[in-house]
Design a protein around this motif. Sequence first.
Motif, PDB file in Angstrom:
ATOM      1  N   LEU A  14       0.660  -1.226   0.047  1.00 26.64           N
ATOM      2  CA  LEU A  14      -0.149   0.043  -0.004  1.00 26.64           C
ATOM      3  C   LEU A  14       0.790   1.418  -0.078  1.00 26.64           C
ATOM      4  CD1 LEU A  14      -2.889   1.110   0.005  1.00 26.64           C
ATOM      5  CD2 LEU A  14      -2.696   1.244   2.445  1.00 26.64           C
ATOM      6  N   HIS A  15       0.808   2.049  -0.988  1.00 33.79           N
ATOM      7  CA  HIS A  15       1.743   3.165  -1.103  1.00 33.79           C
ATOM      8  C   HIS A  15       1.019   4.001  -2.409  1.00 33.79           C
ATOM      9  CE1 HIS A  15       4.352   2.017  -4.246  1.00 33.79           C
ATOM     10  NE2 HIS A  15       4.247   0.919  -3.685  1.00 33.79           N
ATOM     11  N   TYR A  25       0.857  10.418  -7.359  1.00 36.33           N
ATOM     12  CA  TYR A  25      -0.047  11.123  -6.500  1.00 36.33           C
ATOM     13  C   TYR A  25       0.125  12.756  -6.447  1.00 36.33           C
ATOM     14  CZ  TYR A  25      -2.929  11.543  -2.342  1.00 36.33           C
ATOM     15  OH  TYR A  25      -3.887  11.929  -1.318  1.00 36.33           O
ATOM     16  N   ILE A  36      -8.994  18.509   2.344  1.00 35.49           N
ATOM     17  CA  ILE A  36      -8.187  19.290   3.043  1.00 35.49           C
ATOM     18  C   ILE A  36      -8.423  20.649   3.355  1.00 35.49           C
ATOM     19  CG2 ILE A  36      -5.779  20.237   3.618  1.00 35.49           C
ATOM     20  CD1 ILE A  36      -4.817  17.604   2.458  1.00 35.49           C
ATOM     21  N   ASN A 103       4.512  10.899   8.824  1.00 31.26           N
ATOM     22  CA  ASN A 103       4.373   9.391   8.891  1.00 31.26           C
ATOM     23  C   ASN A 103       3.482   8.917   7.635  1.00 31.26           C
ATOM     24  OD1 ASN A 103       1.976   7.773   9.648  1.00 31.26           O
ATOM     25  ND2 ASN A 103       3.778   6.749  10.249  1.00 31.26           N
ATOM     26  N   ASN A 108       6.533   4.487   1.176  1.00 33.42           N
ATOM     27  CA  ASN A 108       5.924   5.827   0.843  1.00 33.42           C
ATOM     28  C   ASN A 108       7.205   6.649   0.043  1.00 33.42           C
ATOM     29  OD1 ASN A 108       4.094   8.042   0.460  1.00 33.42           O
ATOM     30  ND2 ASN A 108       5.439   9.172   2.182  1.00 33.42           N
ATOM     31  N   GLY A 142       6.159   3.977   9.107  1.00 33.92           N
ATOM     32  CA  GLY A 142       5.675   2.796  10.093  1.00 33.92           C
ATOM     33  C   GLY A 142       3.860   2.859  10.149  1.00 33.92           C
ATOM     34  N   SER A 160      -5.283  12.963   6.940  1.00 31.77           N
ATOM     35  CA  SER A 160      -6.546  13.211   6.017  1.00 31.77           C
ATOM     36  C   SER A 160      -6.476  12.063   4.829  1.00 31.77           C
ATOM     37  CB  SER A 160      -6.256  14.641   5.202  1.00 31.77           C
ATOM     38  OG  SER A 160      -7.643  14.862   4.663  1.00 31.77           O
ATOM     39  N   SER A 162      -6.387   8.854   4.852  1.00 29.10           N
ATOM     40  CA  SER A 162      -5.627   7.895   4.982  1.00 29.10           C
ATOM     41  C   SER A 162      -6.204   6.721   6.140  1.00 29.10           C
ATOM     42  CB  SER A 162      -4.378   8.323   5.753  1.00 29.10           C
ATOM     43  OG  SER A 162      -3.880   9.279   4.829  1.00 29.10           O
ATOM     44  N   TRP A 165      -8.228   3.307   5.084  1.00 30.31           N
ATOM     45  CA  TRP A 165      -7.228   2.132   4.849  1.00 30.31           C
ATOM     46  C   TRP A 165      -6.978   1.223   5.921  1.00 30.31           C
ATOM     47  CZ3 TRP A 165      -6.811   0.814   0.039  1.00 30.31           C
ATOM     48  CH2 TRP A 165      -6.844   1.826  -1.146  1.00 30.31           C
ATOM     49  N   VAL A 327      -3.904   6.423  -6.552  1.00 30.65           N
ATOM     50  CA  VAL A 327      -3.940   5.718  -5.411  1.00 30.65           C
ATOM     51  C   VAL A 327      -3.749   4.140  -5.348  1.00 30.65           C
ATOM     52  CG1 VAL A 327      -5.740   5.294  -3.650  1.00 30.65           C
ATOM     53  CG2 VAL A 327      -5.321   7.626  -4.606  1.00 30.65           C
TER      54      VAL A 327
HETATM   55  C1  SAM Z   1      -4.754   9.054  -0.378  1.00 32.64           C
HETATM   56  S1  SAM Z   1      -3.244   9.127   0.571  1.00 32.64           S
HETATM   57  C2  SAM Z   1      -3.495  10.626   1.630  1.00 32.64           C
HETATM   58  C3  SAM Z   1      -2.227  11.741   1.579  1.00 32.64           C
HETATM   59  C4  SAM Z   1      -2.359  13.017   2.091  1.00 32.64           C
HETATM   60  N1  SAM Z   1      -2.807  12.782   3.368  1.00 32.64           N
HETATM   61  C5  SAM Z   1      -3.585  13.795   1.488  1.00 32.64           C
HETATM   62  O1  SAM Z   1      -4.371  13.937   1.938  1.00 32.64           O
HETATM   63  O2  SAM Z   1      -3.333  14.029   0.055  1.00 32.64           O
HETATM   64  C6  SAM Z   1      -3.361   7.866   1.728  1.00 32.64           C
HETATM   65  C7  SAM Z   1      -1.988   7.719   2.561  1.00 32.64           C
HETATM   66  O3  SAM Z   1      -2.170   6.986   3.756  1.00 32.64           O
HETATM   67  C8  SAM Z   1      -1.008   6.017   3.920  1.00 32.64           C
HETATM   68  N2  SAM Z   1      -1.543   4.661   4.919  1.00 32.64           N
HETATM   69  C9  SAM Z   1      -2.541   4.116   4.759  1.00 32.64           C
HETATM   70  N3  SAM Z   1      -2.331   3.175   5.553  1.00 32.64           N
HETATM   71  C10 SAM Z   1      -1.607   3.481   6.544  1.00 32.64           C
HETATM   72  C11 SAM Z   1      -0.941   3.091   7.650  1.00 32.64           C
HETATM   73  N4  SAM Z   1      -1.465   1.940   8.463  1.00 32.64           N
HETATM   74  N5  SAM Z   1       0.168   3.695   8.574  1.00 32.64           N
HETATM   75  C12 SAM Z   1       0.698   4.777   7.765  1.00 32.64           C
HETATM   76  N6  SAM Z   1       0.261   5.366   6.643  1.00 32.64           N
HETATM   77  C13 SAM Z   1      -0.950   4.417   5.994  1.00 32.64           C
HETATM   78  C14 SAM Z   1      -0.643   5.534   2.391  1.00 32.64           C
HETATM   79  O4  SAM Z   1       0.349   4.928   2.317  1.00 32.64           O
HETATM   80  C15 SAM Z   1      -1.234   6.749   1.697  1.00 32.64           C
HETATM   81  O5  SAM Z   1       0.248   7.337   1.472  1.00 32.64           O
END
Ligand code: SAM
Length: 374
Positions: A14-15, A25, A36, A103, A108, A142, A160, A162, A165, A327
């Motif tokens: 997942l990235h 992205y 946001i 984070n 990522n 992490g 935001s 995230s 997932w 995504v």
């Molecule tokens: C759609 S992006 C959002 C990025 C940014 N916050 C934005 O609003 O544009 C979702 C991000 O959440 C991260 N993510 C998903 N699960 C995660 C986890 N368990 N721990 C840390 N990051 C996570 C994904 O790798 C991804 O980079």
Amino acid sequence: MEKIETRKDVAQVLHMNGGTGETSYAKNSLLQQKAISLTKALREEAITSLYLKKVPRILSIADLGCSSGPNTFMVISEIIKTVENLCREMKHKESPEYHFFMNDLPENDFNSIFKSLGSFKEKLSDEIEAETGPCFFTGVPGSFYGRVFPTKTLHFVHSSYSLHWLSRVPQGVENNKGNIYMARSSPSNVLKAYYEEFQKDFSSFLKSRAKELVEGGKMVLTLLGRTSEVQYSEDGCDIWDLLALALSDMVSEGKINEEKLDTFNLPLYQPSPSEVRLEVLKEGSFTINCLEISEVHWNAHDGWNAFDSKSLDSVGGYNVTKCMRAVNEPLLITHFGEAVIDEIFRRYHAILIDRTSKNNVKFINLSISMTRNE
Ligand SMILES: C[S@@+](CC[C@H](N)C(=O)[O-])C[C@H]1O[C@@H](n2cnc3c(N)ncnc32)[C@H](O)[C@@H]1O
């Protein structure tokens, strides 16, 4: 990797698409940027009340699931501006030091973030036209479903787009055939498994943050959700149903193996407001200041209708298919292989265009602002 199932698999796969290229992205996250912007007032309120109450000399702020690209810096720059304005209004002699922790999962594109730090700082100082407190930036790889920071070290946590997932694909969803998420035809055990995984993950998230935030610390979270209490709802599932439709079309034409589709389920859950509220109340360390619902239209940019459906281009250079690709591409490539990926998104694009021309289609955002109990 044969199937994406376990926490380890999800953390590896997942990235978002990294870099700054056409499918990155960074170039295709306008929709998330809109979300946001919609929660600016929530963050300002939280930061203002936190700063005025604590006046910390060092302000520690974490953005969880920061990804890479312009959105990563948007919240950071807004927070600095809010605090600097407060310092001026309160006639404080000195601004605080800012410690920003960015984070995300280890795959990522942290390098892109660090490469653009210099230009971010220059732009910020042009915009503020005054000296700010010193800013320090740290990347923290992490999963936010476990501990990622030392005890009582954070003042403000932001996240935001995230937290919808999950840490893994829910267990026992093998009979979700032809679907890739909760769908109208999903058996009840599948819906139950998805909800249970959300409960487990969200409560682990809250427990970890409860340890890491100082008392009185604030947290503002926005995640994709749904308005209805019914687990299968169009506003929460449609976008994924349509991706499943593109995949099933390819199965019927023999371009994707049926078993491949049947074994693919997304590690994702879009909760209702009351499901989010319930977990916060059960965990017990936070007071909810506000829980808001907002909407972002799938077409986050003008020019959606003026595109070439074959090339995935649109006049504005942006469309929801590109956003979904930025995504989901790494997950889809891992499971279905690179050879079919262009065709998946060409078909998905045509289906999305058809749907947007008929329905008022939007993503539902849930935003929650909380205070760590003293
Ligand atoms: C759609 S992006 C959002 C990025 C940014 N916050 C934005 O609003 O544009 C979702 C991000 O959440 C991260 N993510 C998903 N699960 C995660 C986890 N368990 N721990 C840390 N990051 C996570 C994904 O790798 C991804 O980079």
